[in-house]
Design a protein around this motif. Structure first.
Motif, short mmCIF file in Angstrom:
data_model
loop_
_atom_site.label_atom_id
_atom_site.label_comp_id
_atom_site.label_asym_id
_atom_site.label_seq_id
_atom_site.Cartn_x
_atom_site.Cartn_y
_atom_site.Cartn_z
N ASN A 45 0.81 -1.21 0.00
CA ASN A 45 0.00 0.00 0.00
C ASN A 45 0.85 1.27 0.00
O ASN A 45 0.31 2.37 0.05
CB ASN A 45 -0.93 0.01 1.21
N ALA A 46 2.17 1.09 -0.09
CA ALA A 46 3.05 2.26 -0.05
C ALA A 46 2.78 3.17 -1.24
O ALA A 46 2.54 2.70 -2.36
CB ALA A 46 4.49 1.79 -0.06
N VAL A 47 2.80 4.47 -0.98
CA VAL A 47 2.58 5.43 -2.07
C VAL A 47 3.77 5.40 -3.03
O VAL A 47 3.61 5.44 -4.23
CB VAL A 47 2.38 6.85 -1.50
N GLN A 48 4.95 5.30 -2.45
CA GLN A 48 6.15 5.14 -3.28
C GLN A 48 6.30 3.66 -3.59
O GLN A 48 6.61 2.88 -2.70
CB GLN A 48 7.38 5.65 -2.51
N PRO A 49 6.02 3.24 -4.85
CA PRO A 49 5.99 1.81 -5.14
C PRO A 49 7.30 1.12 -4.78
O PRO A 49 8.38 1.64 -5.05
CB PRO A 49 5.76 1.75 -6.65
#
Lengths: 277, 301
Positions: A45-49
Motif C-alpha cells: 500500500n506504499a505510495v512510493q511503489p
C-alpha cells in the motif's frame, strides 16, 4: 559479425529500443503480480511503489490457502482438461470427415459452421444458462465444459490438418481391408498429431481464461474457478491487495508456464486457424 | 464426375456409404454444436419477441426492439460500444502490423521472445491483469498518479476509473494490451510467408523499403489484415469482462457497453426477453460490420 553491426541503421536501433521498452511494459503486470504476492501490507500500500519486495513474506499465500484456493485451482484444471480432451476427440473426428469424405449435406453443414463462428458467442449466454438450468446443470462445471466443446473452431483447425493427409494412403489401407475405425486410428490420428497438439493447448488456455462463461454458469463456492475466485476476492476484500495479488499469481503462473512450454504449438494453432479465412 | 455418371448404381451406393460413415464421424461434434451453439441461438432469436421475465412469457412482437431504441441507457451503451470499436480496431491493427513488421526478420529466438511478451497479457487473463491495472489507476496509491504528480504533469490526483471523462479510455487502453497478442502472431506468420523472390525483384529495381512494403508486402498480407480486423471488431464489440471487473458500467454509465447492459438487464433485472433482443441486435451489427469489411477487403485486391 562486423558486417551485421554495420548494417544497423538509426531506424533499426530506434525500433529495437522501443521494442524493449514495450516488452518491459507488457511484462510488467505479471512481474507486479508475482512480486506483489510476496509483499506485506505496508509495502503493497506504499505510495512510493516498492519495485522489489524488501521483506518477502509468504503470509498472503498462507491466508489464500484458508480460502479454498486449491479447490478453485482444481476446478479450473478440471474444466480446462475436460474441455480440451472432448474438443480434441470430437474435432479430430469431425475435421477428418469434413476434409476427406464426400457426403450429402456437406456444403450446408460447412456454411452453417462458418456462420456460427462469425457470430458473437457471448450473445447466446442468456439462453444457454436457461438451457443448462433445464438440463439440471445449473451451477455445475459441465455447464462450462459442454458449450466450450460445441464451439466449431477446433473442427476447422483439424479439417485444415486432415486435408494434408494423402488420399492414396487412405485408399491403400482400405484396400488392405482396414475398417473405418482402424483407418482413423492408425493413419489419420498420427498424421494430424501436430494439429491436435495445437488445438489442445489453445483450448486449455482459452477455457482457463474464459471468465465470462464461468461467471454466468458457476455460483457456489465449491464450483468456483481460480478466475472467479480472484474476482471474488477483489470484490469482497478490495483493500487486501496482498491477498488479491497472491490469488492472481496462483491463477496466472500455471497458465503462463503451460503457454511458455507449448508456445510453438500454440502459435501454430492460431496461425493455422486463421488460414481458413 | 463423368466417371460417376457412367456407373450410377455403384456410385449411389458409394455415396450412401460415405455419407453414413461421415455422419458417424461427425456425430459427437454435432451433438455438442447443435446442442450448445445452435439451440441457444435459436432460443435467443425466438425469446427476443417475448416479454420474458421471471413470471411472464407473452408474445409482444417487436416490442423489445422498440423499447430498446427508446431506452436512454441503451443509446449510451451503443455509443460507448461503437467508440471502443472505432478506436480499438485501427490502433490494434496498425500497432500489431508495426510490431509484426519490426520483429519478423529478427533472429528466431528474439522473435519468439517478443511474440511471447506481447501475448503475455492474453495468457495471464483478464481477471489477473485487471488486478494490476486497478492498482495502477488507483487514486491514492496508484502508479499513474504517483508518476504524473512526481513529474509535475498533474497538479492533483485523479480517480481514473471513477471519473466520467477518463474511465472509458482506461478500459480501451487495457483492452488494447489484451488484444494485440494474436494479431502480432498472425502478422509475423503472414509476413514470413511473403514470396521473397518478389521482394528481391523489387529491391533490384531500386524500390525503397517503404515502396516494397506498400507494393509487395501489404497486398499479400491483405487476407491476414482482414481476418485481424474482423476478429478485433468482434472482440471489441463484446467487451465485457474488463468492465464488469473494473467499473461495473459506471460512473454514471460512462463505461456502459451493450454487452454489459445485456447482462445487467438479463441477470440483475431478469428481463431475459429484452436482453436477448439486444443480443440479436448486437449480432446483426457485428454481421453488418464484418460484411462491410469483407467487401472492402475484396475490392482492394
Amino acid at each position: 559479425m562486423n558486417g551485421k553491426l554495420k548494417a544497423k541503421k538509426p531506424y533499426d536501433i530506434f525500433v529495437l529500443v522501443v521494442m524493449f521498452i514495450l516488452a518491459v511494459l507488457f511484462a510488467f503486470p505479471l512481474y507486479w503480480i508475482i512480486t506483489g504476492s510476496f509483499k506485506d501490507a505496508a509495502a503493497i500500500n506504499a505510495v512510493q511503489p516498492e519495485w522489489f519486495p524488501h521483506n518477502p513474506t509468504m503470509d498472503n499465500y498462507v491466508r489464500l490457502m484458508a480460502k479454498p484456493a486449491f479447490r478453485w485451482l482444481f476446478n479450473a484444471v478440471f474444466i480446462s482438461v475436460m474441455s480440451m480432451a472432448l474438443t480434441c476427440i470430437t474435432a479430430a473426428m469431425a475435421g477428418y470427415a469434413l476434409a476427406k469424405k464426400r457426403f450429402v449435406g456437406q456444403k450446408t453443414l460447412f456454411t452453417l459452421l462458418i456462420c456460427a463462428m462469425a457470430l458473437p458467442k457471448q450473445v447466446v449466454l442468456v439462453p444457454l444458462l436457461k438451457e443448462m438450468s433445464f438440463l439440471g446443470l445449473h451451477d455445475n462445471m459441465w455447464a462450462v465444459i459442454l458449450p466450450t466443446v460445441g464451439w466449431p473452431f477446433g473442427i476447422f483447425l483439424l479439417k485444415q490438418f486432415s486435408e494434408g493427409i494423402p488420399t492414396e494412403m487412405l485408399e491403400a489401407v482400405r484396400i488392405d481391408g482396414a475398417g473405418e475405425v482402424q483407418t482413423f486410428t492408425t493413419i489419420v490420428l498420427p498424421m494430424i498429431k501436430p494439429g491436435i497438439g495445437a488445438l489442445a493447448i489453445f483450448t486449455f488456455i482459452s477455457t482457463w481464461n474464459d471468465y465470462f462463461l464461468q461467471l454466468i454458469m458457476l455460483n457456489s463456492s465449491k464450483v468456483l474457478t481460480i478466475s472467479l475466485g480472484i474476482a471474488k476476492l477483489q470484490a469482497e476484500m478490495s483493500n487486501d491487495f496482498g491477498l488479491i495479488m497472491a490469488g492472481a499469481a496462483l491463477g496466472a503462473i500455471p497458465i503462463v508456464a503451460i503457454f511458455l512450454m507449448f508456445q510453438k504449438y500454440f502459435t501454430q494453432g492460431i496461425t493455422m486457424g486463421a488460414v481458413k479465412g | 464426375m463423368s466417371k460417376i455418371n457412367n456407373v450410377p448404381a455403384r456410385s449411389k451406393a458409394l455415396v450412401r456409404r460415405e455419407t453414413r460413415s461421415a455422419y458417424l464421424f461427425l456425430l459427437p461434434a454435432l451433438v455438442f454444436f447443435i446442442g450448445f451453439v445452435i439451440i441457444p441461438m435459436v432460443l435467443c432469436l425466438v425469446t427476443s419477441f417475448f416479454n420474458y421475465t421471471m413470471g411472464d412469457f407473452t408474445f409482444i412482437g417487436f416490442g423489445n426492439y422498440i423499447k430498446m431504441f427508446q431506452d436512454e441507457i441503451f443509446r449510451i451503451a451503443l455509443k460507448n460500444t461503437i467508440l471502443i470499436v472505432v478506436v480499438a480496431v485501427p490502433t490494434v491493427t496498425a500497432f500489431s502490423l508495426w510490431v509484426g513488421a519490426s520483429i519478423y526478420k529478427m533472429h528466431a529466438v528474439t522473435r519468439s521472445f517478443f511474440r511471447c511478451i506481447f501475448y503475455l497479457p492474453v495468457v495471464t487473463g483478464s481477471v489477473a491483469v485487471s488486478v494490476v491495472w486497478k492498482w495502477m489507476f488507483n487514486k491514492y496509491t496508484g502508479l499513474f498518479n504517483t508518476v504524473l504528480m512526481g513529474t509535475g504533469i498533474l497538479d492533483e490526483k485523479i480517480s481514473w476509473l471513477g471519473d466520467e471523462r477518463f474511465a472509458l479510455w482506461c478500459i480501451i487502453i487495457i483492452l488494447f494490451t489484451t488484444s494485440i497478442g494474436q494479431p502480432i502472431v498472425l502478422y509475423v506468420a503472414a509476413l514470413g510467408n511473403v514470396d521473397p523472390s518478389q521482394i528481391e525483384a523489387a529491391e533490384v529495381d531500386g524500390a525503397t523499403k517503404l515502396q516494397t512494403f506498400w507494393k509487395i508486402k501489404w497486398p499479400s498480407i491483405m487476407p491476414t489484415t482482414l481476418y485481424i480486423v474482423i476478429i478485433t471488431t468482434i472482440n471489441s464489440f463484446q467487451c465485457y469482462a474488463l468492465i464488469q471487473l473494473l467499473t461495473s458500467g459506471g460512473p454514471n454509465h460512462s463505461t456502459e457497453t451493450i454487452m454489459y447492459y445485456i447482462y445487467y438487464q438479463a441477470f440483475k433485472l431478469n428481463q431475459y426477453g429484452y436482453g436477448n433482443a439486444m443480443g440479436i441486435f448486437l449480432a446483426i451489427i457485428i454481421a453488418i460490420f464484418s460484411a462491410i469489411q469483407l467487401k472492402a477487403g475484396q475490392s482492394n485486391d
